[in-house]
Write an enzyme that holds these catalytic residues in place. Structure first.
Site, short mmCIF file in Angstrom:
data_model
loop_
_atom_site.label_atom_id
_atom_site.label_comp_id
_atom_site.label_asym_id
_atom_site.label_seq_id
_atom_site.Cartn_x
_atom_site.Cartn_y
_atom_site.Cartn_z
N GLU A 170 0.84 -1.21 0.00
CA GLU A 170 0.00 0.00 0.00
C GLU A 170 0.87 1.26 0.00
O GLU A 170 0.76 2.11 0.87
CB GLU A 170 -0.98 -0.07 1.17
CG GLU A 170 -1.95 -1.25 0.98
CD GLU A 170 -3.04 -1.36 2.03
OE1 GLU A 170 -3.08 -0.52 2.94
OE2 GLU A 170 -3.84 -2.30 1.92
N ASN A 192 4.14 6.04 3.99
CA ASN A 192 3.29 4.87 4.11
C ASN A 192 3.44 4.17 5.45
O ASN A 192 4.43 4.34 6.14
CB ASN A 192 3.68 3.85 3.02
CG ASN A 192 3.58 4.47 1.66
OD1 ASN A 192 2.52 4.53 1.09
ND2 ASN A 192 4.69 4.98 1.18
N GLU A 414 -13.15 -9.40 7.93
CA GLU A 414 -11.83 -8.90 8.31
C GLU A 414 -11.20 -9.99 9.19
O GLU A 414 -11.70 -10.28 10.27
CB GLU A 414 -11.94 -7.58 9.07
CG GLU A 414 -10.63 -7.07 9.65
CD GLU A 414 -9.50 -7.00 8.62
OE1 GLU A 414 -9.61 -6.23 7.67
OE2 GLU A 414 -8.50 -7.75 8.78
N HIS A 482 -8.58 -8.36 0.30
CA HIS A 482 -7.73 -7.19 0.51
C HIS A 482 -6.50 -7.59 1.32
O HIS A 482 -6.55 -8.52 2.10
CB HIS A 482 -8.50 -6.10 1.26
CG HIS A 482 -9.40 -5.31 0.37
ND1 HIS A 482 -9.52 -3.95 0.46
CD2 HIS A 482 -10.20 -5.69 -0.66
CE1 HIS A 482 -10.37 -3.51 -0.44
NE2 HIS A 482 -10.82 -4.55 -1.14
N GLU A 483 -5.42 -6.86 1.10
CA GLU A 483 -4.13 -7.08 1.78
C GLU A 483 -3.55 -8.47 1.52
O GLU A 483 -2.59 -8.89 2.18
CB GLU A 483 -4.23 -6.85 3.31
CG GLU A 483 -4.52 -5.43 3.72
CD GLU A 483 -6.01 -5.13 3.83
OE1 GLU A 483 -6.77 -6.06 4.13
OE2 GLU A 483 -6.41 -3.98 3.57
N GLU A 501 -7.31 -6.28 -3.47
CA GLU A 501 -6.82 -4.91 -3.31
C GLU A 501 -5.32 -4.96 -3.57
O GLU A 501 -4.89 -4.71 -4.69
CB GLU A 501 -7.14 -4.39 -1.91
CG GLU A 501 -6.76 -2.95 -1.73
CD GLU A 501 -6.72 -2.57 -0.27
OE1 GLU A 501 -6.16 -3.33 0.54
OE2 GLU A 501 -7.24 -1.50 0.07
N GLU A 507 -8.84 4.21 -0.37
CA GLU A 507 -8.91 4.51 1.07
C GLU A 507 -7.84 5.50 1.50
O GLU A 507 -8.05 6.30 2.40
CB GLU A 507 -8.85 3.23 1.89
CG GLU A 507 -7.59 2.42 1.69
CD GLU A 507 -7.63 1.07 2.43
OE1 GLU A 507 -8.65 0.74 3.02
OE2 GLU A 507 -6.61 0.36 2.39
C1 NOJ Z 1 -8.49 -2.41 5.04
C2 NOJ Z 1 -9.28 -2.51 3.78
O1 NOJ Z 1 -8.55 -2.11 2.66
C3 NOJ Z 1 -10.52 -1.69 3.96
O2 NOJ Z 1 -11.25 -1.67 2.76
C4 NOJ Z 1 -11.32 -2.25 5.09
O3 NOJ Z 1 -12.45 -1.44 5.30
C5 NOJ Z 1 -10.51 -2.29 6.37
N1 NOJ Z 1 -9.27 -2.94 6.13
C6 NOJ Z 1 -11.24 -3.01 7.50
O4 NOJ Z 1 -11.35 -4.37 7.19
CA CA Z 2 -6.10 -2.03 2.44
#
Ligand code: NOJ
Ligand code: CA
Length: 719
Positions: A170, A192, A414, A482-483, A501, A507
């Site tokens: 990121e 970052n 998450e 994501h991540e 992502e 974000e």
């Molecule tokens: C990071 C993610 O990129 C984001 O989209 C998400 O809302 C948060 N983590 C919480 O899970």
């Molecule tokens: Ca993220």
């Protein structure tokens, strides 16, 4: 996935150690392979007879002081050709041609009797190479200390890079000469939330470069399976990149068992930047689709109860109190609500109403499940159970309400990077989704990896991500992680991997802003491996208008945000802003409503990394086209021809563009909409500003009455 033409021609020969050359089908790309006098495997690559990769070594260092780097003899080489056209389940184009010539070099290390093969596939737009380890007595289980694949550059090219890191991508990109990577490393990192840096000359892939004589070179990998993700580390003096794999908790880089192979190491090359964007080499180097029935896999346009949390207006958590008992034993209705929980029934219904009224497929809701109050600040094994809603989120009623309005809810998991905890709950979590009618999940891996010492991009985690995807397929669930590790084209094999992502997304515009050229670099880098859930569509750039305590500014214009639905290809596209922000600009929002998420054709019209990307895409199953042009760090004068339109058809185009007064900082919401008639002869000149752009919808005229009152668009409608 249908195969149209398959032709395989194979030739084999027993050889002594001499250079072998393999050329691409049209002959413009060639790769030479040979063993050095000490038996080291060496390759080089040319494009139109110009050296692109100088002689570069290949091999491995293994645990226990042994190596697979030298002392090899060539047992056999064989060549073959392949030409097949296949249909992706979703994509930028309807059909993809996979046409290459292949060289397989079979090697044996004289002192150990160990066998290692190197396979090259040479395409007209680049090449892939991989190591293969046949089943053999002398090499069964082995532990990799490092892979030593070199990419020796021919000059001090310009590069668009982010720092090497085992846990996050990121980052904002830095544009510099290769020899300046270490010089800019600290400033590249400082903007970052860096996690696990390892070298001031380490960079991540896909790495985009440009030579002084205008050749674009891109290094990445394809089909990353049961292996750790590759970084590149530069020898700045000699301008030689070398692979640098992500370590495991013990510092080793891979645990392999024969028969096995590495992912493909890929090099794209062209003197035309548009061809780098149009390349399908990485998808082609992945295995065909392994999911038999793909009828349930559908591209998704969605909104979310999300931006209000990202901007800090709302919270994921229902309460600020910490439960004193284990989460699953806790009665949440006894905890004090914090009053800012966004995923509450009323607010979710408000979003459902808006999303369904405007034709979206789905609505993502984050913060629906217990555990958020416990997670923040805590890194521990057990945080979420992925099945228990907060007391103010009625999962049954909300799903029924959404379905009654013709949309679905999108699940959110998450994982807090506690991957074992997620695996333990996965089956139950997916079953809950099936029960209520969710068919897609956004998952996330924020924070340091658990088990401790593992990294987001290591072999262990890469196996975890794939496990989640294949288990999800059993439940007919699409995954947007994501991540997770950066994609390497695996969506060809598992098209329920609908997005990732794995880069700096929108974000960050709410976390302080991103560089203005970001989205003109991502198509060259992050998007090479697969679609990104970039989450565009921000119409209110002044984030303090959403949350007075957040002074961030989104460094983009409204027209820029519209363009991303075309230039940032993804079968999963979000309209990320709040309904109330769209309500203020309904005429511009119309483009987001109109733009599709699946395509029959894509034509890159203009491209230069960091500067601009312009693409025209034809909607799946219709004659409608959509054009997006994203501008980077300098204003752009775009000049395009609509000669891709059908000669015998008439179209109505609506152009959404920056105005001469638009300014991404001071006047980002200024845009202009022009509607008129166009055909294949139309040429358009459109001026854009830094971090700006334009978007065009082009609808086929079915009924002449639609044309009433509309004028033919002249060659320069927008100044
Ligand atoms: C990071 C993610 O990129 C984001 O989209 C998400 O809302 C948060 N983590 C919480 O899970
Ligand atoms: Ca993220």
């Amino acid at each position: 996935m249908r195969k149209f033409i398959v032709s395989i021609v194979a030739l084999a020969s027993i050889l002594t150690a001499q250079a072998e050359r393999i050329e691409s089908p049209s002959g413009n790309v060639s790769v030479d392979f040979e063993l050095s006098p000490s038996g080291e495997p060496v390759y080089s690559m040319k494009y139109n007879d110009k050296e692109i990769i100088k002689p570069s070594k290949l091999g491995y260092e293994l645990k226990g002081n042994s190596n697979l780097r030298e002392g090899f003899k060539l047992i056999k080489t064989s060549t073959s050709s392949f030409d097949e056209t296949w249909e992706p389940v979703w994509g930028e184009v309807k059909e993809i041609r996979n046409n290459y010539n292949e060289l397989l070099a079979e090697l044996e290390q004289t002192s150990t009797g160990r066998k290692m093969n190197i396979r090259f596939r040479v395409y007209d737009d680049g090449m892939g190479l991989r190591y293969e380890f046949p089943q053999q007595k002398n090499l069964v289980y082995f532990t990799v200390k490092e892979e030593h694949t070199q990419f020796a550059m021919t000059g001090d090219h310009i590069a668009w890079w982010i720092p090497g890191d085992y846990d996050t991508q990121e980052y904002d990109y830095t544009e510099s000469r290769l020899s300046e990577i270490s010089k800019y490393h600290d400033s590249a990192v400082s903007s970052n939330a860096s996690q696990t840096l390892f070298s001031p000359t380490g960079v991540q892939t896909a790495l985009q470069m440009k030579t002084d004589d205008g050749i674009y070179i891109n290094i990445h990998e394809a089909a990353l399976v049961d292996y750790s993700c590759m970084h590149l580390n530069l020898d700045e003096k000699n301008l030689v990149f070398e692979s640098w794999l992500t370590p495991d908790a013990e510092g080793y880089k891979g645990r392999l068992q024969t028969p096995c192979h590495s992912p493909w190491r890929t090099v794209l090359v062209s003197d035309d930047a548009r061809k780098i964007l149009a390349s399908h080499l990485i998808l082609n180097l992945n295995e065909p689709c392994k999911i038999e029935d793909t009828s349930w896999i559908k591209p998704v346009k969605y909104m979310g109860v999300w931006w209000e949390m990202i901007t800090g207006k709302g919270s994921w958590s229902y309460t600020n109190e910490l439960p004193s008992v284990k989460l699953d034993a806790c009665d949440y209705s006894s905890l004090k609500p914090n009053g800012t929980h966004s995923a509450n029934n009323d607010n979710v219904k408000r979003y459902i109403d808006f999303a369904s009224e405007h034709g979206f497929d789905q609505l993502l809701i984050e913060g629906w499940n217990i555990g958020w109050e416990d997670w923040f600040g805590n890194q521990k094994d057990y945080v979420f159970d992925f099945v228990t809603p907060y007391p103010d989120f009625d999962i049954k009623e909300l799903n029924e309400y959404a379905h009654s309005k013709g949309i679905r809810l999108m699940m959110h998991h998450e994982t807090s990077s506690s991957s074992r905890n997620y695996e333990r709950h996965l089956e139950e979590a997916y079953r809950l989704m099936n029960k209520y009618g969710y068919n897609s999940v956004k998952s996330g891996y924020v924070g340091n990896m658990l088990p401790y010492g593992e990294h987001h991009y290591g072999q262990w985690m890469n196996n975890h991500y794939l496990y989640c995807i294949t288990e999800a397929a059993k439940h007919k669930i699409m995954v947007n992680a994501h991540e997770a590790v950066r994609p390497t084209g695996l969506c060809r094999t598992y098209p329920n991997l609908i997005g990732n992502e794995s880069a700096r997304g929108t974000e960050y515009q709410a976390f302080g802003g991103s560089k203005t050229f970001h989205t003109t670099v991502l198509p060259f880098t992050r998007l090479q491996g697969g679609p990104m859930d970039y989450t565009p569509g921000i119409f209110e750039m002044n984030i303090s208008k959403i949350n007075p305590n957040n002074n961030s500014h989104a460094n983009v214009t409204i027209a820029n945000q519209l363009s991303l639905y075309c230039t940032m290809y993804s079968p999963l596209q979000m309209a990320a802003d709040l309904p109330e922000n769209y309500e203020r600009f309904m005429d511009a929002f119309q483009f987001i409503k109109d733009v599709p998420v699946d395509w029959d054709n894509s034509i890159y019209l203009e491209a230069e990394p960091g500067k601009y990307v312009t693409v025209a895409r034809k909607e799946k199953g219709t004659n409608n086209w959509f054009v997006g042009s994203t501008t980077g760090n300098a204003p752009h004068k775009s000049f395009i021809s609509l000669d891709f339109l059908d000669k015998d058809k008439k179209y109505i185009a609506t152009i959404y563009s920056d105005t001469k007064d638009t300014d991404y900082k001071l006047n980002p919401q200024a845009y202009k909409i022009v509607k008129g008639l166009v055909d294949y002869k139309t040429k358009l000149k459109i001026n854009t500003v830094e971090a700006g752009g334009y978007a065009i919808s082009i609808f086929e005229v079915n009924d002449k009455s639609e044309m009433k009152g509309l004028k033919r668009l002249s060659s320069s409608p927008i100044k």
